[in-house]
Each structure stands twice: as C-alpha cells, then as structure tokens.
Design a protein around this motif. Structure first.
Motif, mmCIF file in Angstrom:
data_model
loop_
_atom_site.group_PDB
_atom_site.id
_atom_site.type_symbol
_atom_site.label_atom_id
_atom_site.label_comp_id
_atom_site.label_asym_id
_atom_site.label_seq_id
_atom_site.Cartn_x
_atom_site.Cartn_y
_atom_site.Cartn_z
ATOM 1 N N SER A 1 -24.005 0.795 -31.812
ATOM 2 C CA SER A 1 -22.788 0.761 -30.989
ATOM 3 C C SER A 1 -22.518 2.125 -30.365
ATOM 4 N N LEU B 1 -17.298 -5.501 -26.602
ATOM 5 C CA LEU B 1 -18.559 -5.178 -27.267
ATOM 6 C C LEU B 1 -18.307 -4.885 -28.746
ATOM 7 N N GLU C 1 -24.246 5.535 -23.681
ATOM 8 C CA GLU C 1 -25.020 5.271 -22.466
ATOM 9 C C GLU C 1 -24.189 4.540 -21.415
ATOM 10 N N TYR C 2 -23.351 3.602 -21.843
ATOM 11 C CA TYR C 2 -22.520 2.879 -20.874
ATOM 12 C C TYR C 2 -21.463 3.819 -20.291
ATOM 13 N N TYR D 1 -24.742 -5.941 -18.208
ATOM 14 C CA TYR D 1 -24.104 -5.373 -19.398
ATOM 15 C C TYR D 1 -23.980 -6.435 -20.498
ATOM 16 N N VAL E 1 -31.576 -0.367 -25.831
ATOM 17 C CA VAL E 1 -30.315 0.010 -25.191
ATOM 18 C C VAL E 1 -30.582 0.876 -23.961
ATOM 19 N N ILE F 1 -24.851 2.569 -27.460
ATOM 20 C CA ILE F 1 -24.431 1.736 -26.334
ATOM 21 C C ILE F 1 -23.217 2.347 -25.639
ATOM 22 N N TYR G 1 -26.042 -6.190 -23.627
ATOM 23 C CA TYR G 1 -25.585 -5.377 -24.762
ATOM 24 C C TYR G 1 -25.078 -6.265 -25.899
ATOM 25 N N SER H 1 -29.552 -0.040 -20.234
ATOM 26 C CA SER H 1 -28.686 0.895 -19.511
ATOM 27 C C SER H 1 -29.313 1.307 -18.185
#
Length: 191
Positions: A125, A159, A131-132, A101, A83, A128, A104, A87
């Motif tokens: 999750s 997601l 970081e997103y 993206y 991840v 993710i 992911y 990222s």
C-alpha cells in the motif's frame, strides 16, 4: 518432506509466474491497440512497459529456478515491480483520468490472499500510495487545488478500504481452511 511433495510456496510462485505471462499476452493486444489508435504519444512508452514486464518475468523465472526465492521473498520483489508497471501505464495512458488505476485494487486484493503477514499489505500500500502520489504531483504541475485533488483523495481512501476488506476476507478463508484441516486430521485419527 516426501520426494513428490512440492513446497506450497513454490507452487504459488509457479502459478503466479504463469499468471504474469497470461496477463502480458492478453493485455498486449489491448495496450497496443490503445496506444496505436487512441493515443499515439503513449504507444512507445506502453511498448516499453510490455518489454520491461516480459524481462521482469524472465528474471523472476531465472531467479526462481536458481533457488533465489525462498519463502515469500519472491513477493517482496514482484509486488513493487507490478505496482511500478501499473503506475507507468497509468502515467502514459491519461494520468489521473486513466481507468487503469483500478488495477491497483487487483494487486492489493491479490496480495491479501497470498500472504499471512499483514505488514505486506502495508508495504505494498505504501508503494502504491507513493507512486500514485508521484503521478498526481507530476501531472498536476504543482496545482494541488484542482478537481482532481478530491478524486485522487477518494481513490486512495477506496484503495485503503479495499486492502483492509481483502485482508479480512483472506484471513477468514485462512481460518476456515485451518479449521477444516484440523477436522480432517481429527477424523483421520479416529479411524
């Protein structure tokens, strides 16, 4: 366990380590071409990401051979590393406009098939999303009410839905495999 039997988790880890090298070798030319021809400012960071991914794979391989990874421990390290690499690549290849993206989704769905513990999906999750969100906040400069905000929110929703769908499908496969194994055992006991 017989001498020739290999632990099923070890087989999965070996397969995952091979897959990681394949991803690096196949992605490297595309990443280098993108950084060199289209976005020269991201060339050096993308090279650094490839080097880091290779170093992480070597580290994982060493730790696996040293016997550090017992059970699913490997995945609790590999997932966040994957991840973070994705990222970083997103951050340096266009931020919120980067189509990377989508990777992911692959990471989440892959995690659903490799684990029976639903908590791992939540664990990955959360990483993710964190970081997103960091990428979004860092690149928006504090201007949260912009066109990217809705896009960002929708991506997080999709997601989440893909993770739930992937886990549901994987659970169905696991149940089917368990029933097939029980039927095979019952069939063998009859003869």
């Amino acid at each position: 366990m017989p001498v020739n039997d290999v632990n099923p988790v070890d087989k999965v880890i070996k397969s995952d380590l091979r897959l990681r090298w394949c991803v690096i070798f196949f992605a490297m030319p595309f990443v280098l071409a993108y950084g060199y021809f289209f976005d020269k400012s991201s060339f050096h960071p993308l090279i650094t990401i490839i080097i880091f991914a290779s170093a992480a794979n070597l580290g994982f391989l060493y730790l696996f051979k040293a016997g550090f990874f017992r059970g699913n421990i490997y995945f609790y390290f590999a997932g966040p590393v994957d991840v973070t690499l994705v990222s970083s690549a997103i951050f340096y290849s266009g931020g919120m406009q980067s189509q990377l993206y989508l990777i992911y989704f692959v990471i989440l769905i892959n995690s659903c098939f490799g684990h029976t513990w639903k908590g791992y999906l939540y664990y990955l999750s959360a990483i993710i999303i964190a970081e997103y969100t960091y990428i979004f906040v860092a690149l928006s400069g504090g201007a949260f009410m912009n066109p990217d905000t809705i896009d960002f929110g929708l991506r997080l929703v999709f997601l989440g839905l893909s993770g739930i769908l992937g886990y549901t499908i994987a659970a169905g496969f696991r149940d089917q495999n368990k029933r097939t194994e029980e039927m095979d055992n019952e069939k063998e006991s009859l003869y």
